[in-house]
Design an enzyme around this catalytic site. Structure first.
Site, PDB file in Angstrom:
ATOM      1  N   LYS A  35       0.861  -1.192   0.000  1.00 32.91           N
ATOM      2  CA  LYS A  35       0.000   0.000   0.000  1.00 32.91           C
ATOM      3  C   LYS A  35       0.889   1.231   0.000  1.00 32.91           C
ATOM      4  O   LYS A  35       1.824   1.330   0.804  1.00 32.91           O
ATOM      5  CB  LYS A  35      -0.880  -0.001   1.265  1.00 32.91           C
ATOM      6  CG  LYS A  35      -1.773   1.206   1.394  1.00 32.91           C
ATOM      7  CD  LYS A  35      -3.155   0.921   0.845  1.00 32.91           C
ATOM      8  CE  LYS A  35      -3.979   2.159   0.633  1.00 32.91           C
ATOM      9  NZ  LYS A  35      -3.828   2.830  -0.669  1.00 32.91           N
TER      10      LYS A  35
ATOM     11  N   GLN B  30       7.069   4.118   3.857  1.00 32.82           N
ATOM     12  CA  GLN B  30       5.662   3.695   3.890  1.00 32.82           C
ATOM     13  C   GLN B  30       5.478   2.398   4.689  1.00 32.82           C
ATOM     14  O   GLN B  30       4.460   2.219   5.366  1.00 32.82           O
ATOM     15  CB  GLN B  30       5.161   3.512   2.446  1.00 32.82           C
ATOM     16  CG  GLN B  30       3.657   3.492   2.306  1.00 32.82           C
ATOM     17  CD  GLN B  30       3.011   4.869   2.346  1.00 32.82           C
ATOM     18  OE1 GLN B  30       3.544   5.814   1.791  1.00 32.82           O
ATOM     19  NE2 GLN B  30       1.883   4.988   3.008  1.00 32.82           N
TER      20      GLN B  30
ATOM     21  N   LYS C  63       5.353   3.609   8.319  1.00 31.93           N
ATOM     22  CA  LYS C  63       4.169   4.426   8.585  1.00 31.93           C
ATOM     23  C   LYS C  63       2.929   3.530   8.668  1.00 31.93           C
ATOM     24  O   LYS C  63       2.123   3.634   9.587  1.00 31.93           O
ATOM     25  CB  LYS C  63       4.005   5.435   7.450  1.00 31.93           C
ATOM     26  CG  LYS C  63       2.857   6.381   7.629  1.00 31.93           C
ATOM     27  CD  LYS C  63       2.617   7.207   6.377  1.00 31.93           C
ATOM     28  CE  LYS C  63       3.927   7.716   5.785  1.00 31.93           C
ATOM     29  NZ  LYS C  63       3.735   8.776   4.822  1.00 31.93           N
TER      30      LYS C  63
ATOM     31  N   LYS D 226       5.359   2.179  -3.211  1.00 24.91           N
ATOM     32  CA  LYS D 226       5.215   3.531  -3.779  1.00 24.91           C
ATOM     33  C   LYS D 226       5.408   3.417  -5.282  1.00 24.91           C
ATOM     34  O   LYS D 226       6.045   2.470  -5.762  1.00 24.91           O
ATOM     35  CB  LYS D 226       6.286   4.466  -3.186  1.00 24.91           C
ATOM     36  CG  LYS D 226       5.908   5.918  -3.219  1.00 24.91           C
ATOM     37  CD  LYS D 226       4.936   6.311  -2.123  1.00 24.91           C
ATOM     38  CE  LYS D 226       4.430   7.726  -2.309  1.00 24.91           C
ATOM     39  NZ  LYS D 226       3.634   8.188  -1.160  1.00 24.91           N
TER      40      LYS D 226
ATOM     41  N   GLY E 141      -3.041   8.387  -3.925  1.00 26.61           N
ATOM     42  CA  GLY E 141      -2.456   9.612  -4.465  1.00 26.61           C
ATOM     43  C   GLY E 141      -1.196  10.037  -3.734  1.00 26.61           C
ATOM     44  O   GLY E 141      -0.820   9.466  -2.710  1.00 26.61           O
ATOM     45  N   ASP E 142      -0.532  11.019  -4.287  1.00 28.42           N
ATOM     46  CA  ASP E 142       0.617  11.690  -3.652  1.00 28.42           C
ATOM     47  C   ASP E 142       0.809  12.967  -4.486  1.00 28.42           C
ATOM     48  O   ASP E 142      -0.146  13.418  -5.136  1.00 28.42           O
ATOM     49  CB  ASP E 142       1.864  10.783  -3.682  1.00 28.42           C
ATOM     50  CG  ASP E 142       3.002  11.317  -2.812  1.00 28.42           C
ATOM     51  OD1 ASP E 142       2.944  11.138  -1.590  1.00 28.42           O
ATOM     52  OD2 ASP E 142       3.934  11.953  -3.336  1.00 28.42           O
TER      53      ASP E 142
ATOM     54  N   THR F 140      -5.003  13.314   5.588  1.00 23.44           N
ATOM     55  CA  THR F 140      -3.592  13.473   5.974  1.00 23.44           C
ATOM     56  C   THR F 140      -3.420  14.752   6.788  1.00 23.44           C
ATOM     57  O   THR F 140      -2.825  14.743   7.877  1.00 23.44           O
ATOM     58  CB  THR F 140      -2.679  13.481   4.732  1.00 23.44           C
ATOM     59  OG1 THR F 140      -2.978  12.344   3.939  1.00 23.44           O
ATOM     60  CG2 THR F 140      -1.214  13.460   5.134  1.00 23.44           C
TER      61      THR F 140
ATOM     62  N   ASN G 282      -2.655  19.191  -1.336  1.00 20.66           N
ATOM     63  CA  ASN G 282      -3.667  18.457  -0.569  1.00 20.66           C
ATOM     64  C   ASN G 282      -3.347  18.432   0.925  1.00 20.66           C
ATOM     65  O   ASN G 282      -4.189  18.766   1.762  1.00 20.66           O
ATOM     66  CB  ASN G 282      -3.775  17.033  -1.136  1.00 20.66           C
ATOM     67  CG  ASN G 282      -4.695  16.172  -0.317  1.00 20.66           C
ATOM     68  OD1 ASN G 282      -4.264  15.532   0.625  1.00 20.66           O
ATOM     69  ND2 ASN G 282      -5.970  16.189  -0.637  1.00 20.66           N
TER      70      ASN G 282
ATOM     71  N   SER H  93      -7.316   5.660   3.962  1.00 20.90           N
ATOM     72  CA  SER H  93      -7.285   4.785   2.781  1.00 20.90           C
ATOM     73  C   SER H  93      -7.669   3.369   3.185  1.00 20.90           C
ATOM     74  O   SER H  93      -8.390   2.669   2.464  1.00 20.90           O
ATOM     75  CB  SER H  93      -5.882   4.754   2.175  1.00 20.90           C
ATOM     76  OG  SER H  93      -5.726   5.824   1.279  1.00 20.90           O
TER      77      SER H  93
HETATM   78  P1  NDP Z   1       0.314  18.133  -3.876  1.00 21.96           P
HETATM   79  O1  NDP Z   1       0.812  17.823  -5.242  1.00 21.96           O
HETATM   80  O2  NDP Z   1      -1.139  18.212  -3.634  1.00 21.96           O
HETATM   81  O3  NDP Z   1       0.968  19.479  -3.335  1.00 21.96           O
HETATM   82  C1  NDP Z   1       2.328  19.713  -3.223  1.00 21.96           C
HETATM   83  C2  NDP Z   1       2.482  21.170  -2.889  1.00 21.96           C
HETATM   84  O4  NDP Z   1       3.813  21.441  -2.489  1.00 21.96           O
HETATM   85  C3  NDP Z   1       2.162  22.094  -4.068  1.00 21.96           C
HETATM   86  O5  NDP Z   1       1.489  23.229  -3.597  1.00 21.96           O
HETATM   87  C4  NDP Z   1       3.559  22.483  -4.587  1.00 21.96           C
HETATM   88  O6  NDP Z   1       3.622  23.732  -5.232  1.00 21.96           O
HETATM   89  C5  NDP Z   1       4.287  22.567  -3.255  1.00 21.96           C
HETATM   90  N1  NDP Z   1       5.732  22.441  -3.415  1.00 21.96           N
HETATM   91  C6  NDP Z   1       6.443  21.548  -4.125  1.00 21.96           C
HETATM   92  N2  NDP Z   1       7.744  21.763  -3.975  1.00 21.96           N
HETATM   93  C7  NDP Z   1       7.843  22.833  -3.140  1.00 21.96           C
HETATM   94  C8  NDP Z   1       8.926  23.542  -2.581  1.00 21.96           C
HETATM   95  N3  NDP Z   1      10.179  23.196  -2.846  1.00 21.96           N
HETATM   96  N4  NDP Z   1       8.645  24.593  -1.754  1.00 21.96           N
HETATM   97  C9  NDP Z   1       7.381  24.934  -1.463  1.00 21.96           C
HETATM   98  N5  NDP Z   1       6.316  24.300  -1.967  1.00 21.96           N
HETATM   99  C10 NDP Z   1       6.558  23.271  -2.791  1.00 21.96           C
HETATM  100  O7  NDP Z   1       0.978  17.018  -2.922  1.00 21.96           O
HETATM  101  P2  NDP Z   1       0.478  16.476  -1.516  1.00 21.96           P
HETATM  102  O8  NDP Z   1      -0.048  17.586  -0.706  1.00 21.96           O
HETATM  103  O9  NDP Z   1      -0.348  15.283  -1.770  1.00 21.96           O
HETATM  104  O10 NDP Z   1       1.847  15.944  -0.900  1.00 21.96           O
HETATM  105  C11 NDP Z   1       2.735  16.805  -0.174  1.00 21.96           C
HETATM  106  C12 NDP Z   1       3.654  15.951   0.674  1.00 21.96           C
HETATM  107  O11 NDP Z   1       2.883  15.138   1.569  1.00 21.96           O
HETATM  108  C13 NDP Z   1       4.550  14.971  -0.090  1.00 21.96           C
HETATM  109  O12 NDP Z   1       5.764  14.815   0.611  1.00 21.96           O
HETATM  110  C14 NDP Z   1       3.766  13.663  -0.028  1.00 21.96           C
HETATM  111  O13 NDP Z   1       4.594  12.531  -0.193  1.00 21.96           O
HETATM  112  C15 NDP Z   1       3.221  13.759   1.392  1.00 21.96           C
HETATM  113  N6  NDP Z   1       2.062  12.936   1.688  1.00 21.96           N
HETATM  114  C16 NDP Z   1       0.909  13.033   0.950  1.00 21.96           C
HETATM  115  C17 NDP Z   1      -0.197  12.277   1.309  1.00 21.96           C
HETATM  116  C18 NDP Z   1      -1.512  12.441   0.637  1.00 21.96           C
HETATM  117  O14 NDP Z   1      -2.491  11.876   1.160  1.00 21.96           O
HETATM  118  N7  NDP Z   1      -1.635  13.171  -0.453  1.00 21.96           N
HETATM  119  C19 NDP Z   1      -0.130  11.283   2.392  1.00 21.96           C
HETATM  120  C20 NDP Z   1       1.100  11.322   3.149  1.00 21.96           C
HETATM  121  C21 NDP Z   1       2.138  12.102   2.761  1.00 21.96           C
HETATM  122  P3  NDP Z   1       3.088  23.964  -6.738  1.00 21.96           P
HETATM  123  O15 NDP Z   1       1.599  24.111  -6.588  1.00 21.96           O
HETATM  124  O16 NDP Z   1       3.776  25.209  -7.176  1.00 21.96           O
HETATM  125  O17 NDP Z   1       3.486  22.749  -7.497  1.00 21.96           O
END
Ligand code: NDP
Length: 434
Positions: A73, A94, A97, A109, A148-149, A192, A224, A367
């Site tokens: 997963k 993962q 976690k 992943k 998703g991620d 999350t 997200n 999930s």
């Molecule tokens: P999204 O694609 O929804 O969002 C990522 C965000 O981070 C975007 O706003 C992006 O900006 C911004 N970003 C990327 N690089 C940078 C940077 N260097 N500085 C500042 N902002 C930045 O991803 P998620 O929210 O889903 O995921 C974010 C993190 O959380 C990742 O590490 C992911 O692995 C982790 N995660 C996600 C889960 C989930 O359920 N979605 C679960 C557990 C962990 P821009 O809009 O300009 O691209």
């Protein structure tokens, strides 16, 4: 090449000394050697025609790391930076976690170097269809369940699931994060971020520290995870004043307007700079104007910081800035957002530090609730999902807090998390034989 994967592995191995010293069985059974190698890795070509009918080629991946505790997963990431090392780091994290949730899930992943940003819906659909054409061979409701991620939200999950059904003629819960209308769970998009805040709230309680009420918080990212980490503290009476994206940082001293952020990032899919068109007193700082060697978002004075963007986004200079400005707590929403040096700094200065593998497990927990609902063809209502999420985060917090005490590393939740989760995975591996 494998630098980031090694960073994740060494962070875990460094913590395990007390448990490896006290019980030789882990060494005798070769647990570490077995744990750091994925069960299997798939790498495949994904071809499509773009909107101008030009042939485009990307690389697709799925890394199935460990299924000792349940089916593989873990999410899918679509971003140009995706490579084997990043996916191995994320898959390795993962495993632990998922184990900490206490639920039956292994670690995996996947993803692609495809960038959905700026692409039309039609082109994203074409990519998702081509990607699933290969991925479907490796996944299954009892085998491997992606989610998703970064770059993979409800739109991409919907397209992937739709294609899976076309190829197989089956309605199986092979992916989570689905829109509610065809099998998604209520609160999965929020899970999350909400989970991160529930975890922070519990940990403050365990440590007898002041709660989030009336406190200033800083969040990085605006995807997200970040947006729901910004939304939840408001119900605790906290004020979240900052967020960022890959181009810049917003500071709004009156507290961020979450509905506007959703409009900018989820609906318009555009830059955060838009925010100041509506809230003219907020401040927008472009990346090129950040202080040298640091990130604007971590220069803001706050009680609690929530890095929610991406890996290694909070370095040692950022850690020093946060500490100097009175930050008391750092809770990771993104995966491995703090560098090793930044973590060392937090631990040295006795800042409450909650690593991603404990704090952001709420997404994978919900999930799992989605898988349960799909398997039973039933729906849970909002209260049940929220209450079960909150209970899960409380249990993770308690497990990690008590483990850090039991092993003489009080207050070090990096070690506490790694030891607690290693025990569970290792015991399953031992019981299942080699
Ligand atoms: P999204 O694609 O929804 O969002 C990522 C965000 O981070 C975007 O706003 C992006 O900006 C911004 N970003 C990327 N690089 C940078 C940077 N260097 N500085 C500042 N902002 C930045 O991803 P998620 O929210 O889903 O995921 C974010 C993190 O959380 C990742 O590490 C992911 O692995 C982790 N995660 C996600 C889960 C989930 O359920 N979605 C679960 C557990 C962990 P821009 O809009 O300009 O691209």
């Amino acid at each position: 090449m494998d630098e980031i994967f090694f960073q994740a592995v060494f962070e875990v191995l460094d913590s395990l000394e007390p448990i490896l010293r006290s019980d030789k069985i882990y060494e005798e059974m070769g647990i570490l050697e077995r744990l750091v190698v994925p069960d299997r890795e798939f790498k495949f070509k994904v071809t499509r025609l773009d909107d101008t009918n030009k042939v485009r080629v990307n690389t697709g991946y799925r890394v199935q790391f460990n299924n000792s505790l349940g089916p593989y997963k873990g999410g899918l990431r679509f971003h140009p930076s995706v490579n084997t090392s990043i996916l191995k780091f994320l898959g390795f994290e993962q495993i632990f976690k998922n184990s900490l949730t206490g639920l039956m899930m292994g670690g995996a992943k996947g993803g692609s170097d495809f960038d959905p940003k700026g692409k039309s819906n039609a082109e994203v659909l074409k990519f998702c269809r081509a990607y699933m054409m290969e991925l479907h061979k490796y996944i299954g409701a009892r085998v491997d369940i992606p989610a998703g991620d970064i770059g993979v939200g409800a739109r991409e999950i919907g397209y992937l699931f739709g294609e899976y059904k076309k190829i197989t003629s089956r309605y199986d819960g092979i992916i989570t994060g689905k829109p509610y209308m065809f099998g998604g769970s209520l609160l999965r998009p929020e899970a999350t971020g909400y989970g991160v805040v529930y975890f922070a709230d519990e940990l403050l309680r365990f440590e007898n520290k002041e709660p989030l009420k009336d406190k200033v918080c800083c969040v990085s990212g605006s995807g997200n995870v970040a947006i729901y980490t910004i939304e939840k503290p408001q119900s605790f009476g906290a004020i979240v004043v900052s967020c960022s994206d890959s181009k810049g940082t917003i500071y709004d001293s009156r507290g961020l307007d979450v509905n506007l952020l959703k409009e900018i990032k989820f609906n318009k899919r555009t830059s955060l700079e838009e925010y100041i068109k509506t809230h003219t007193s907020a401040i927008y700082t472009k990346v090129e104007d950040y202080p040298s060697g640091a990130h604007e978002v971590w220069t803001i004075s706050c009680y609690a910081a929530f890095p929610c963007a991406t890996q290694n986004e909070l370095n040692v200079n950022d850690a020093k800035n946060l500490i100097e400005n009175g930050c008391q707590m750092v809770v990771e929403g993104a995966n491995m957002p703090s560098t090793s040096e930044a973590i060392e700094q937090f631990l040295k200065e006795k800042i409450t530090f909650a690593p991603a593998k404990v704090a952001n497990a709420g997404g994978v927990a919900v999930s799992n609730f989605e898988m349960t609902q799909n398997a039973s063809l039933q729906r849970w209502d909002m209260d049940k999902v929220d209450e079960t999420l909150r209970t899960t985060m409380r249990q993770i917090c308690k497990r990690v807090y008590l483990t850090s005490k039991d092993y003489g590393v009080d207050g070090n939740y990096v070690d506490g998390a790694n030891i607690a989760t290693f025990k569970r995975v290792a015991e399953a591996m031992i019981a299942e034989g080699i």
